[in-house]
Design a protein around this motif. Structure first.
Motif, PDB file in Angstrom:
ATOM      1  N   VAL A  23       0.846  -1.196   0.000  1.00 45.84           N
ATOM      2  CA  VAL A  23       0.000   0.000   0.000  1.00 45.84           C
ATOM      3  C   VAL A  23       0.882   1.246   0.000  1.00 45.84           C
ATOM      4  N   PRO A  26       0.337   7.677   1.983  1.00 44.02           N
ATOM      5  CA  PRO A  26      -0.496   8.810   1.533  1.00 44.02           C
ATOM      6  C   PRO A  26       0.329  10.070   1.341  1.00 44.02           C
ATOM      7  N   ARG A  37      -5.823  12.006   6.231  1.00 48.92           N
ATOM      8  CA  ARG A  37      -6.484  10.726   6.420  1.00 48.92           C
ATOM      9  C   ARG A  37      -6.507  10.369   7.899  1.00 48.92           C
ATOM     10  N   ASP A  41      -5.840   2.328   6.855  1.00 51.34           N
ATOM     11  CA  ASP A  41      -5.999   1.611   5.592  1.00 51.34           C
ATOM     12  C   ASP A  41      -6.622   0.235   5.800  1.00 51.34           C
ATOM     13  N   VAL A  44     -10.360   0.525   6.052  1.00 53.26           N
ATOM     14  CA  VAL A  44     -10.927   0.841   4.744  1.00 53.26           C
ATOM     15  C   VAL A  44     -10.950  -0.403   3.865  1.00 53.26           C
ATOM     16  N   THR A  72     -15.086   7.029   0.668  1.00 48.19           N
ATOM     17  CA  THR A  72     -13.699   6.846   1.107  1.00 48.19           C
ATOM     18  C   THR A  72     -13.157   5.505   0.626  1.00 48.19           C
ATOM     19  N   CYS A  73     -13.947   4.448   0.791  1.00 47.40           N
ATOM     20  CA  CYS A  73     -13.523   3.115   0.343  1.00 47.40           C
ATOM     21  C   CYS A  73     -13.356   3.090  -1.172  1.00 47.40           C
ATOM     22  N   ARG A  75     -12.591   5.567  -3.193  1.00 47.16           N
ATOM     23  CA  ARG A  75     -11.397   6.312  -3.611  1.00 47.16           C
ATOM     24  C   ARG A  75     -10.126   5.499  -3.393  1.00 47.16           C
ATOM     25  N   ARG A  76     -10.040   4.831  -2.256  1.00 45.15           N
ATOM     26  CA  ARG A  76      -8.811   4.077  -1.992  1.00 45.15           C
ATOM     27  C   ARG A  76      -8.734   2.826  -2.862  1.00 45.15           C
ATOM     28  N   ASP A  79      -7.389   4.300  -6.044  1.00 48.23           N
ATOM     29  CA  ASP A  79      -5.990   4.714  -5.949  1.00 48.23           C
ATOM     30  C   ASP A  79      -5.064   3.506  -5.824  1.00 48.23           C
ATOM     31  N   TRP A  80      -5.442   2.527  -5.022  1.00 50.93           N
ATOM     32  CA  TRP A  80      -4.606   1.341  -4.840  1.00 50.93           C
ATOM     33  C   TRP A  80      -4.551   0.515  -6.116  1.00 50.93           C
TER      34      TRP A  80
END
Length: 275
Positions: A23, A26, A37, A41, A44, A72-73, A75-76, A79-80
């Motif tokens: 991961v 940020p 944040r 993580d 999330v 929020t979930c 977006r991550r 991004d991940w």
């Protein structure tokens, strides 16, 4: 029923120890506006898995579970996936499976499954098996025991045989043992939809033996005794509620769910060797 089986979206310490190094930090190397944040993580990720397992909509994610908001979930997850976390996690677990002698690359099996895409979007098409409604195809290749090696997403109108070579190319370099990494199975099994002399020659050129029934021949070739594992793998993928129907307009989000599901299937295969 045990607590673990009752809540499969809870990330245990062993799985998190493999995900956490992958991961990205940020805001690494730069300053970005907005709130810092505050949600871990790991929590999330539990929210992302909750959506994957149950198929619930993002905005309906229960706040009392402590996973944060659905946005929020989302977006991550985005991004991940852009950072390659899910692909690298899948590769790490394949390496561990090979090191534990739980990966059989003597042959690979290929097949696809159609899912309806209710909102359309990239990698969709008018499906010939669903009255022309928009749909996508999950294309999967697994080893001789049903471990998913690679998965891709295409439109529901794409011919199976045209996706054969991209799917073979999607198999990662699998380490875990001394010597060169393995990326090619010795044989590849497929049904009649993948039968074409041109592609047979291309598979042979990669050093892989194609084994599939010929078009126009009667059924009963007996190859189903080895091809059934791909049906099992696809059934395991569609056991995740979010993969039975494509709700995402963005293809990268749906692909992220596919890769994450493949990693979880690999993780379940690996767990018995760790007890």
């Amino acid at each position: 029923m045990s607590k673990r089986s009752a809540r499969p979206w809870v990330v245990d310490d062993e799985l998190w120890s493999r995900i956490e190094p992958l991961v990205p930090l940020p805001y690494a190397g730069c300053r970005r506006p907005g709130r810092r944040r505050t949600l871990e993580d790991r929590k999330v990720l539990c929210g992302i898995l909750f959506v994957l397992y149950t198929g619930i909509q993002w905005e309906w994610l229960p706040q009392e579970l402590g996973f944060g908001s659905g946005m929020t979930c989302w977006r991550r997850l985005r991004d991940w996936n852009a950072a390659g976390v899910w692909q690298r996690l899948h590769e790490v677990l394949l390496d561990e499976l090979r090191a534990a002698d739980r990966l059989d690359l003597s042959r690979a099996v290929i097949d696809s499954s159609h899912v309806r895409a209710l909102k359309g979007g990239p990698q969709t098409g008018r499906s010939p098996v669903d009255r022309g409604r928009p749909g996508s195809k999950h294309r999967v290749i697994c080893d001789a025991t049903g471990v998913p090696l690679a998965v891709t997403l295409t439109g529901g109108n794409r011919n199976d045989v045209t996706q054969l070579m991209p799917l073979l190319a999607a198999i990662p370099r699998i380490r875990g043992k001394r010597g060169r990494p393995r990326q090619r199975p010795k044989e590849v099994y497929a049904d009649r939809g993948y039968d074409h002399d041109c592609y047979r020659r291309r598979i042979w050129a990669r050093g892989i033996k194609p084994v599939n029934a010929r078009r126009g021949t009667a059924h009963g070739s007996g190859l189903g005794t080895r091809r059934w594992v791909i049906e099992q793998t696809i059934a395991l993928l569609h056991w995740f509620g979010r993969l039975r129907i494509r709700w995402e307009t963005r293809d990268d989000i749906h692909e992220a769910f596919l890769k994450l599901a493949c990693s979880l299937i690999c993780w379940r295969r690996l767990r018995p060797t760790m007890r």
